[in-house]
Enzyme design. Sequence first.
Site, PDB file in Angstrom:
ATOM      1  N   CYS A   1      47.166  45.394  36.887  1.00  0.00           N
ATOM      2  CA  CYS A   1      47.975  46.429  37.522  1.00  0.00           C
ATOM      3  C   CYS A   1      47.554  47.755  36.912  1.00  0.00           C
ATOM      4  CB  CYS A   1      49.456  46.233  37.212  1.00  0.00           C
ATOM      5  SG  CYS A   1      50.074  44.628  37.702  1.00  0.00           S
TER       6      CYS A   1
ATOM      7  N   ARG B   1      43.200  48.940  40.787  1.00  0.00           N
ATOM      8  CA  ARG B   1      43.710  47.921  39.870  1.00  0.00           C
ATOM      9  C   ARG B   1      44.801  47.052  40.507  1.00  0.00           C
ATOM     10  NH1 ARG B   1      42.252  48.885  34.685  1.00  0.00           N
ATOM     11  NH2 ARG B   1      43.934  47.553  33.942  1.00  0.00           N
TER      12      ARG B   1
ATOM     13  N   TRP C   1      49.493  44.380  41.038  1.00  0.00           N
ATOM     14  CA  TRP C   1      48.700  43.254  41.522  1.00  0.00           C
ATOM     15  C   TRP C   1      49.469  42.034  41.058  1.00  0.00           C
ATOM     16  CZ3 TRP C   1      44.956  42.629  44.838  1.00  0.00           C
ATOM     17  CH2 TRP C   1      44.212  41.446  44.832  1.00  0.00           C
TER      18      TRP C   1
ATOM     19  N   ASN D   1      51.368  46.287  32.426  1.00  0.00           N
ATOM     20  CA  ASN D   1      50.175  45.606  32.941  1.00  0.00           C
ATOM     21  C   ASN D   1      49.826  44.505  31.956  1.00  0.00           C
ATOM     22  OD1 ASN D   1      46.681  46.412  32.645  1.00  0.00           O
ATOM     23  ND2 ASN D   1      47.603  44.882  33.931  1.00  0.00           N
ATOM     24  N   GLY D   2      49.653  43.278  32.449  1.00  0.00           N
ATOM     25  CA  GLY D   2      49.313  42.160  31.568  1.00  0.00           C
ATOM     26  C   GLY D   2      50.183  40.976  31.904  1.00  0.00           C
TER      27      GLY D   2
ATOM     28  N   GLU E   1      24.928  29.376  42.688  1.00  0.00           N
ATOM     29  CA  GLU E   1      25.653  30.644  42.617  1.00  0.00           C
ATOM     30  C   GLU E   1      24.701  31.776  42.199  1.00  0.00           C
ATOM     31  OE1 GLU E   1      28.265  31.770  43.724  1.00  0.00           O
ATOM     32  OE2 GLU E   1      28.782  33.510  42.512  1.00  0.00           O
TER      33      GLU E   1
ATOM     34  N   LYS F   1      23.853  35.121  44.488  1.00  0.00           N
ATOM     35  CA  LYS F   1      24.027  36.502  44.017  1.00  0.00           C
ATOM     36  C   LYS F   1      22.768  37.313  44.292  1.00  0.00           C
ATOM     37  CE  LYS F   1      27.469  36.593  43.745  1.00  0.00           C
ATOM     38  NZ  LYS F   1      28.619  35.764  43.815  1.00  0.00           N
TER      39      LYS F   1
ATOM     40  N   GLU G   1      22.265  37.914  48.134  1.00  0.00           N
ATOM     41  CA  GLU G   1      23.192  38.793  48.865  1.00  0.00           C
ATOM     42  C   GLU G   1      23.153  40.243  48.416  1.00  0.00           C
ATOM     43  OE1 GLU G   1      27.357  37.759  48.533  1.00  0.00           O
ATOM     44  OE2 GLU G   1      27.142  37.266  46.435  1.00  0.00           O
TER      45      GLU G   1
ATOM     46  N   HIS H   1      10.103  17.127  46.155  1.00  0.00           N
ATOM     47  CA  HIS H   1      10.221  16.533  47.491  1.00  0.00           C
ATOM     48  C   HIS H   1      10.082  17.587  48.580  1.00  0.00           C
ATOM     49  CE1 HIS H   1      11.399  12.688  45.745  1.00  0.00           C
ATOM     50  NE2 HIS H   1      12.108  13.404  44.892  1.00  0.00           N
TER      51      HIS H   1
ATOM     52  N   LYS I   1      33.981  41.755  52.339  1.00  0.00           N
ATOM     53  CA  LYS I   1      34.607  41.100  51.185  1.00  0.00           C
ATOM     54  C   LYS I   1      35.381  39.860  51.626  1.00  0.00           C
ATOM     55  CE  LYS I   1      35.843  40.762  46.867  1.00  0.00           C
ATOM     56  NZ  LYS I   1      34.821  40.103  46.026  1.00  0.00           N
TER      57      LYS I   1
HETATM   58  C1  F6R Z   1      29.795  35.812  47.471  1.00  0.00           C
HETATM   59  C2  F6R Z   1      31.136  35.949  48.015  1.00  0.00           C
HETATM   60  C3  F6R Z   1      31.513  35.084  49.181  1.00  0.00           C
HETATM   61  C4  F6R Z   1      32.938  34.565  49.014  1.00  0.00           C
HETATM   62  C5  F6R Z   1      33.370  33.805  50.272  1.00  0.00           C
HETATM   63  C6  F6R Z   1      34.732  33.187  50.122  1.00  0.00           C
HETATM   64  O1  F6R Z   1      29.594  36.683  46.407  1.00  0.00           O
HETATM   65  O2  F6R Z   1      31.917  36.737  47.572  1.00  0.00           O
HETATM   66  O3  F6R Z   1      30.611  34.034  49.329  1.00  0.00           O
HETATM   67  O4  F6R Z   1      32.979  33.738  47.902  1.00  0.00           O
HETATM   68  O5  F6R Z   1      33.368  34.665  51.364  1.00  0.00           O
HETATM   69  O6  F6R Z   1      35.705  34.145  49.875  1.00  0.00           O
HETATM   70  P1  F6R Z   1      37.129  33.741  49.315  1.00  0.00           P
HETATM   71  O7  F6R Z   1      36.929  33.213  47.941  1.00  0.00           O
HETATM   72  O8  F6R Z   1      37.919  35.001  49.355  1.00  0.00           O
HETATM   73  O9  F6R Z   1      37.659  32.692  50.234  1.00  0.00           O
END
Ligand code: F6R
Length: 611
Positions: free
Chosen positions: A2, A32, A79, A105-106, A483, A487, A490, A506, A606
Site C-alpha cells: 500500500c 503501490r 492494495w 503498509n505491511g 519461465e 521472459k 516476451e 530428439h 498485463k
Molecule cells: C508473462 C505474463 C503472462 C501471465 C499470464 C497469466 O510474463 O505475465 O504470461 O502470467 O497472462 O496472467 P495471470 O497470472 O494474471 O492469470
Amino acid sequence: MCGIVGIVALSDIIREPIGRIIRRCLERLEYRGYDSAGIAVIEGSKLVVKKGKGKIQELAKKLEFDHTHGIVGIGHTRWATHGKPSDENAHPHVDCTGTIAVVHNGIISNYLELRHELESKGHVFKSETDTEVIAHLVEEYLRQGLPVFEAFKRAVARLEGTYAIAMITTLEPGKIFFARLTSPLVIGVGDGLKLVASDIPAVLEYTNRVIVLRDGEIGYVTPTEIYIEHNGKPVDWKQRVRVITWSLDMASKGGYPHFMLKEIHEQPLALVNTLSGIEISQIKEVCKLIESADRIFITGAGTSYHAGLVAEYLLVELAGVDVHTFIASEYRKFLNLADDGDVLIAISQSGETIDTLMAVRAFKTRGCRIIAISNVVDSTIPRESDIAVYTRAGPEIGVAATKTFTTQIAVLTVISLVLARERGMLRPDEYNFLMSQLQEVPKLVETIIRMHEPKCQVLAKYLKDKTNVYYLGRGLGVPIAMEGALKLKEIAYIHAEAYPAGESKHGPIALVETGYPVVFTVLDDYYVDAIVGNVMEMKARDAFTIALVPRKYVTKFGKLCDFVFEMPNIDYRLSPIPYIVPLQLLAYHTSVLRGLDPDKPRNLAKTVTVE
Ligand code: F6R
C-alpha cells in the site's frame, strides 16, 4: 503493498486545503495500490475521516478530499491483503473514541491474537483489517495513562510482521507519529513542513530533501521538528538528509528506469510479506481439501502455468499426491475426468485471466472444488473459488510477471511442505529444516541480485544480437527454463525455447551451430551427470553454454561452460525461486540493450480478458 503519506505544516506555509495536498501525494503512490483510498485530517479539534473503495480520483471527487482543511493529515492508497476492498476496510482506521487515526503498509502477522485481546477489553472493531488493531492498541495504552508517544511505542512493540505506520491524534494535533519495520518509509524535510511517505515521489512536489528511515526506527514529526529513536535511544539524523535529483517520473519508479527492474528488486520484500502473511490455519484447510480429493488438477496461463508446473513437481515429489497440470485454455483435455471428488488449483496473479476463469467455471460445473492462488484480493477467480490464498507481492505494473511468479511459488511450496508433513511424507525435523530454509530464501534472492546483476549485464551484450536461445533443464529445472525462455521471448523479442534437457537430442539440437546460446538450469544433484552430458553435446557443436548451478558444482561446470552463475547450496526443492532471478535480470538487460521498453512489450497486455 500500500502507499501511506502524512503531512504537517505551519498554518502560514500551507496555502491550499490539506486534503488536496494529500490527494496529490497519494496519486503519486497509486502504483503501490489502487483498490481503495482515504484521508484523515484534524479540522479544528475534530478528526475528519474520508475513505472508501475505489480509485483515488473518483473518491476524491465523491468525498470532497480537496475541501478538507487543517494543518495535519494522513492518507492511504490500499492494495488489499487482510479483508476485501470495501469502504470499511479502507484506511485510515480509527480507535473507539474517534480521536486516533492510523494508516499502515505491511502485514501484522499477530493481529488476530491482538484483536481478540482488545475485544475482550471492550474494543469494538469496524473492519476486517490487521491495521485497525494499531489504533485500538494505542487507545488502550492511553487509557492506562501513558503520554501519546509512549502509548504509540508500546503499541508498536506489540506488533509482529512488517509495517510502515503513520498516526495522528486530536490529543496532540501538531504531530505525526511514525514507525518502520521492513516496509519502506521516508521523511520529507521541508521548511515549516514535514512529510512522511512510503516512497519519495509522494514528497517531491514539496521538498527534495529526504531521510530514508531504517528498520526499527520510530518517532514523530512536527512542522519544525524531527525526532527519531532506535532501541529507545535518540538517532542523530542530520547527516542522513539526502537531496533528491530525480525527475518525478523516475521517482515513481523508485529511481529505477523501469517498473520491471524495480519489481525484480522488490522480490526479497514481496517474499517476506508473502511468507509472513501466510496463515497456516488456512493452508491446513487447503491441505484438507487436497487430502480428501481423488485427483488434483492445477491450471494457469503463461507464467502462472509455470508456477503450476513447479507446484506439480513439489506436490508429487514431496507429498506423493496425484496431480495433472494443464494450460488454462486447454482445460477440455481433463474436463471429462473431473468430478465432484476432485480439486482444481487455479493460479492467476490478476485473478481475471479469462482462460483460467473459464477453466474454473467448467470444472465447477463438474462438481470440483476450487482453490485459487492470486495476488488481487476479491478479484473474480478467488471470488468464485472455495478457498482463496493470496500472495502479497503488491501491484505489478510491468507487463512481464516477476515478483508475482516467485511469490506464487512461495505459497505453493508452503502448501506442498505442510501437506507432505500432514501425510507423514516428511519427518518433523525434515519439515522444520525445509521451512526454516524457505524463510532464508528472500535474503538469498537479495544476494543473487547483488552478485549476478553485473554478470547479466555482461551476458546481455552477447545475447542481444542472437536470434535463438535454448533453455534446458531437468526435473524442477524444466519449469524454470520455461519461465526464463518466456521472459526473454516476451520482452527482448528473441526466439527462446525451453525443453527438458533429455529432449534436446530428439530434434532441437539440429539447430545448434557455432555460438548458439544454450542456458542450463541445474537444481538437483540427481541430474548433474546427465546435464554434464548434455552440455558436452552442445559444446561439441560449438554452442555458447551458460549454466546456473549450485555452488558445489561451480568448478565442475566452470571447466565446461562459457558462463556459470553460482547459485546457493540449498535443498533443490526450494531452488526454483532463486534460480529464476538471474534469468529475469538477463531478459531485462537484453531487452534494454536492444533498445526496447521492457515494461510494455508489443502486442501484450498485463491481463488477458478475451479468449
Ligand atoms: C508473462 C505474463 C503472462 C501471465 C499470464 C497469466 O510474463 O505475465 O504470461 O502470467 O497472462 O496472467 P495471470 O497470472 O494474471 O492469470
